[in-house]
Design an enzyme around this catalytic site. Structure first.
Site, PDB file in Angstrom:
ATOM      1  N   GLY A   1       0.805  -1.157   0.083  1.00 17.78           N
ATOM      2  CA  GLY A   1       0.063  -0.017  -0.061  1.00 17.78           C
ATOM      3  C   GLY A   1       1.010   1.123   0.027  1.00 17.78           C
TER       4      GLY A   1
ATOM      5  N   TYR B   1     -15.811   1.402   8.315  1.00 18.32           N
ATOM      6  CA  TYR B   1     -14.347   1.469   8.569  1.00 18.32           C
ATOM      7  C   TYR B   1     -14.001   1.916   9.745  1.00 18.32           C
ATOM      8  CZ  TYR B   1      -9.831   3.415   7.793  1.00 18.32           C
ATOM      9  OH  TYR B   1      -8.513   3.736   7.654  1.00 18.32           O
TER      10      TYR B   1
ATOM     11  N   GLU C   1     -11.067   9.106  11.294  1.00 21.45           N
ATOM     12  CA  GLU C   1     -12.223   8.584  10.839  1.00 21.45           C
ATOM     13  C   GLU C   1     -12.878   8.194  12.172  1.00 21.45           C
ATOM     14  OE1 GLU C   1     -14.239   8.635   7.994  1.00 21.45           O
ATOM     15  OE2 GLU C   1     -12.505   9.751   6.687  1.00 21.45           O
TER      16      GLU C   1
ATOM     17  N   LYS D   1     -11.820   0.372  12.940  1.00 23.59           N
ATOM     18  CA  LYS D   1     -10.668   0.862  13.263  1.00 23.59           C
ATOM     19  C   LYS D   1     -10.674   0.905  14.804  1.00 23.59           C
ATOM     20  CE  LYS D   1      -7.738   0.845   9.755  1.00 23.59           C
ATOM     21  NZ  LYS D   1      -6.374   0.761   9.997  1.00 23.59           N
TER      22      LYS D   1
ATOM     23  N   ALA E   1      -1.681  -2.900   7.358  1.00 23.56           N
ATOM     24  CA  ALA E   1      -2.846  -3.468   6.390  1.00 23.56           C
ATOM     25  C   ALA E   1      -4.122  -3.544   6.576  1.00 23.56           C
ATOM     26  CB  ALA E   1      -2.434  -5.063   6.243  1.00 23.56           C
ATOM     27  N   ALA E   2      -5.124  -3.173   5.850  1.00 21.20           N
ATOM     28  CA  ALA E   2      -6.442  -2.851   6.145  1.00 21.20           C
ATOM     29  C   ALA E   2      -7.309  -2.773   4.686  1.00 21.20           C
ATOM     30  CB  ALA E   2      -6.674  -1.448   6.927  1.00 21.20           C
ATOM     31  N   GLN E   3      -8.640  -2.900   5.054  1.00 21.67           N
ATOM     32  CA  GLN E   3      -9.472  -2.578   3.872  1.00 21.67           C
ATOM     33  C   GLN E   3      -9.548  -1.009   4.283  1.00 21.67           C
ATOM     34  OE1 GLN E   3     -11.417  -1.051   1.877  1.00 21.67           O
ATOM     35  NE2 GLN E   3     -13.226  -1.350   3.214  1.00 21.67           N
ATOM     36  N   SER E   4      -9.055  -0.194   3.497  1.00 30.52           N
ATOM     37  CA  SER E   4      -8.789   1.143   3.924  1.00 30.52           C
ATOM     38  C   SER E   4      -9.700   2.242   3.289  1.00 30.52           C
ATOM     39  CB  SER E   4      -7.122   1.534   3.645  1.00 30.52           C
ATOM     40  OG  SER E   4      -7.084   1.510   2.212  1.00 30.52           O
TER      41      SER E   4
ATOM     42  N   ASP F   1       1.288   3.929   2.629  1.00 26.81           N
ATOM     43  CA  ASP F   1       1.948   3.868   3.461  1.00 26.81           C
ATOM     44  C   ASP F   1       3.343   2.874   3.817  1.00 26.81           C
ATOM     45  OD1 ASP F   1       0.496   5.810   4.125  1.00 26.81           O
ATOM     46  OD2 ASP F   1      -0.298   5.282   6.003  1.00 26.81           O
TER      47      ASP F   1
ATOM     48  N   ARG G   1      -0.868   7.317  -3.991  1.00 26.15           N
ATOM     49  CA  ARG G   1      -2.288   6.992  -3.361  1.00 26.15           C
ATOM     50  C   ARG G   1      -3.154   6.282  -3.901  1.00 26.15           C
ATOM     51  NH1 ARG G   1      -5.415   6.671   1.645  1.00 26.15           N
ATOM     52  NH2 ARG G   1      -6.397   8.731   2.166  1.00 26.15           N
TER      53      ARG G   1
ATOM     54  N   THR H   1      -7.008   5.784  12.868  1.00 25.72           N
ATOM     55  CA  THR H   1      -7.389   6.862  11.756  1.00 25.72           C
ATOM     56  C   THR H   1      -8.198   8.118  12.380  1.00 25.72           C
ATOM     57  OG1 THR H   1      -8.777   7.339  10.000  1.00 25.72           O
ATOM     58  CG2 THR H   1      -9.379   5.263  11.158  1.00 25.72           C
TER      59      THR H   1
HETATM   60  P1  NAP Z   1      -3.614   1.179   0.983  1.00 28.50           P
HETATM   61  O1  NAP Z   1      -2.790   2.107   0.254  1.00 28.50           O
HETATM   62  O2  NAP Z   1      -5.125   0.900   0.678  1.00 28.50           O
HETATM   63  O3  NAP Z   1      -2.943  -0.280   1.804  1.00 28.50           O
HETATM   64  C1  NAP Z   1      -3.403  -1.463   2.279  1.00 28.50           C
HETATM   65  C2  NAP Z   1      -2.749  -2.483   2.401  1.00 28.50           C
HETATM   66  O4  NAP Z   1      -3.468  -3.585   3.153  1.00 28.50           O
HETATM   67  C3  NAP Z   1      -2.325  -3.159   1.072  1.00 28.50           C
HETATM   68  O5  NAP Z   1      -1.058  -3.588   1.062  1.00 28.50           O
HETATM   69  C4  NAP Z   1      -3.162  -4.249   1.112  1.00 28.50           C
HETATM   70  O6  NAP Z   1      -2.541  -5.202   0.416  1.00 28.50           O
HETATM   71  C5  NAP Z   1      -2.994  -4.659   2.602  1.00 28.50           C
HETATM   72  N1  NAP Z   1      -4.218  -5.647   2.848  1.00 28.50           N
HETATM   73  C6  NAP Z   1      -5.768  -5.619   2.701  1.00 28.50           C
HETATM   74  N2  NAP Z   1      -6.111  -6.573   3.211  1.00 28.50           N
HETATM   75  C7  NAP Z   1      -5.364  -7.521   3.586  1.00 28.50           C
HETATM   76  C8  NAP Z   1      -5.464  -8.693   4.206  1.00 28.50           C
HETATM   77  N3  NAP Z   1      -6.528  -9.331   4.521  1.00 28.50           N
HETATM   78  N4  NAP Z   1      -4.392  -9.269   4.500  1.00 28.50           N
HETATM   79  C9  NAP Z   1      -2.973  -8.869   4.310  1.00 28.50           C
HETATM   80  N5  NAP Z   1      -2.883  -7.509   3.718  1.00 28.50           N
HETATM   81  C10 NAP Z   1      -3.995  -6.841   3.353  1.00 28.50           C
HETATM   82  O7  NAP Z   1      -3.679   1.865   2.831  1.00 28.50           O
HETATM   83  P2  NAP Z   1      -2.702   3.000   3.114  1.00 28.50           P
HETATM   84  O8  NAP Z   1      -3.243   4.408   2.836  1.00 28.50           O
HETATM   85  O9  NAP Z   1      -1.150   2.675   2.913  1.00 28.50           O
HETATM   86  O10 NAP Z   1      -3.000   3.131   4.630  1.00 28.50           O
HETATM   87  C11 NAP Z   1      -2.203   2.457   5.674  1.00 28.50           C
HETATM   88  C12 NAP Z   1      -3.030   2.161   6.985  1.00 28.50           C
HETATM   89  O11 NAP Z   1      -3.339   3.480   7.279  1.00 28.50           O
HETATM   90  C13 NAP Z   1      -4.191   1.458   6.584  1.00 28.50           C
HETATM   91  O12 NAP Z   1      -4.554   0.756   7.878  1.00 28.50           O
HETATM   92  C14 NAP Z   1      -5.314   2.494   6.874  1.00 28.50           C
HETATM   93  O13 NAP Z   1      -6.630   2.283   7.196  1.00 28.50           O
HETATM   94  C15 NAP Z   1      -4.754   3.644   7.606  1.00 28.50           C
HETATM   95  N6  NAP Z   1      -4.811   5.117   7.553  1.00 28.50           N
HETATM   96  C16 NAP Z   1      -4.650   5.576   6.290  1.00 28.50           C
HETATM   97  C17 NAP Z   1      -4.850   6.909   6.133  1.00 28.50           C
HETATM   98  C18 NAP Z   1      -4.593   7.844   5.002  1.00 28.50           C
HETATM   99  O14 NAP Z   1      -4.926   8.836   4.778  1.00 28.50           O
HETATM  100  N7  NAP Z   1      -3.798   7.228   4.008  1.00 28.50           N
HETATM  101  C19 NAP Z   1      -5.452   7.812   7.252  1.00 28.50           C
HETATM  102  C20 NAP Z   1      -5.602   7.081   8.380  1.00 28.50           C
HETATM  103  C21 NAP Z   1      -5.382   5.668   8.632  1.00 28.50           C
HETATM  104  P3  NAP Z   1      -2.852  -5.781  -1.118  1.00 28.50           P
HETATM  105  O15 NAP Z   1      -1.841  -5.178  -2.081  1.00 28.50           O
HETATM  106  O16 NAP Z   1      -3.035  -7.184  -1.192  1.00 28.50           O
HETATM  107  O17 NAP Z   1      -4.199  -5.351  -1.493  1.00 28.50           O
END
Ligand code: NAP
Length: 323
Positions: free
Chosen positions: A11, A150, A127, A154, A81-84, A13, A185, A125
């Site tokens: 992902g 979501y 959220e 969290k 990792a998350a369903q983000s 991050d 992103r 988050t």
């Molecule tokens: P992202 O780009 O959507 O990446 C999500 C990651 O989780 C991907 O590597 C995905 O792998 C993996 N994943 C999903 N389901 C999984 C499973 N069942 N088992 C193993 N891996 C799995 O998210 P991000 O923006 O980098 O955010 C990182 C974290 O911070 C997340 O937890 C998100 O909720 C949290 N967060 C993000 C923000 C933001 O603004 N970006 C703000 C607050 C919190 P695949 O490649 O296999 O899909």
């Protein structure tokens, strides 16, 4: 050499954090799940794809997590990792909860049983606050009122992380991160949808962008700055929870203004269509975080401002599409 395990390595991050930890001399392990078209494009974009040890596992499968933790015995676990995607969480609330809530609990259990001295970071988050605020801002003391499946998933993971710290004396921290973006992103997120859409319009590859509520306001920062805060939290002598934000809030209209201006279009109204499908069933109006605690204790400060962030994203999408 310190060993770090990152879940969510593919992902946004995960890629920025892997790059940071590699630059600090860590051995970096990345959890990857089995999907048909696995993409390492974010890691390739940042030039670190080949420097990571990939390990198979899925957050919904505790046995795989146990195996990974027991084999690697990491010093630090960054659980990203998350369903983000918030929108998807209304369509798939159960899978969102299985991954984000129960998946975090499964990983915490694996760490507690097989590597309890490891430090644990959970990606919480803004959220989780919903529309709750204190004088317009969210702080570590603002009451939570999640407004999506979501955010609820969290919040469960947030409290589990706190509970493992309190129950088992583990080093467990929650980073309560406000929105953070970058050229990698996900394309479904509004920031990237705009930067990609604007670049396509500029290059004659698209005619419009379809968006939901243009008046929603968010506190947007740069992912590269925010992963630095994750690492800093893990170097503290005591585990604690921190808000990471810029303290500034901007509407989606502001984002559009800067993005279109970057490509020389001053009146964007004819290029943007409002599509009710992209409105949330329960809206979250304004997020604006107060990161004073992180700034004082971790000596952390965001380096990239809102205008620079939007311009960086539009420039990167233009470059990518031209290729
Ligand atoms: P992202 O780009 O959507 O990446 C999500 C990651 O989780 C991907 O590597 C995905 O792998 C993996 N994943 C999903 N389901 C999984 C499973 N069942 N088992 C193993 N891996 C799995 O998210 P991000 O923006 O980098 O955010 C990182 C974290 O911070 C997340 O937890 C998100 O909720 C949290 N967060 C993000 C923000 C933001 O603004 N970006 C703000 C607050 C919190 P695949 O490649 O296999 O899909």
């Amino acid at each position: 050499m310190k060993k770090a395990l990152i879940t969510g390595i593919t992902g946004q991050d995960g890629a920025y954090l892997a790059k940071l930890l590699l630059s600090k001399g860590y051995e970096v392990y990345g959890l990857v799940r089995r999907i048909v078209n696995r993409s390492f494009s974010n890691l390739t974009y940042l030039g670190v794809e080949k420097n990571i040890e990939y390990v198979d596992g899925d957050l919904t499968d505790e046995a795989s997590l146990t195996h990974v933790v027991r084999t690697i015995k990491p010093d630090e676990v960054y659980h990203l990792a998350a369903q983000s995607f918030v929108g998807t969480s209304w369509d798939q609330p159960i899978v969102t909860s299985e991954i984000n809530a129960m998946g975090t609990l499964k990983l915490l259990n694996a760490v507690k049983n097989h590597c309890p001295a490891a430090k644990f970071y959970h990606a919480a988050t803004s959220e989780m606050f919903g529309n709750s605020n204190i004088d317009g801002l969210q702080t570590e003391d603002t009451p939570f009122h999640p407004r999506s499946p979501y955010a609820i998933s969290k919040l469960f993971a947030y409290w589990m992380t706190v509970n493992f710290k309190e129950s088992f004396s583990m080093f467990c921290v929650n980073g309560i991160l406000f929105n953070h973006e970058s050229p990698i992103r996900g394309l479904e997120f509004v920031s990237r949808k705009i930067s990609d859409g604007v670049a396509r319009i500029k290059l004659g590859l698209a005619k419009e962008i379809k968006l939901g509520n243009l008046d929603s306001k968010r506190d947007w920062g740069f992912a590269g700055d925010y992963v630095e805060a994750m690492w800093l939290m893990m170097q503290e002598p005591e585990a604690d929870n921190y808000i990471i934000s810029t303290g500034q809030t901007h509407s989606i209209r502001d984002f559009l203004d800067i993005a279109f201006e970057r490509v020389g279009i001053n009146n964007w109204s004819s290029y943007v269509q409002i599509d009710p499908r992209f409105k949330r069933p329960a809206e979250l109006f304004t997020l604006q975080g107060k990161s004073d605690k992180a700034q004082a204790k971790l000596n952390w400060k965001p380096q990239v401002n809102f205008t620079q962030l939007v311009q960086m994203m539009v420039d990167a999408d233009l470059e990518r599409l031209k290729k």
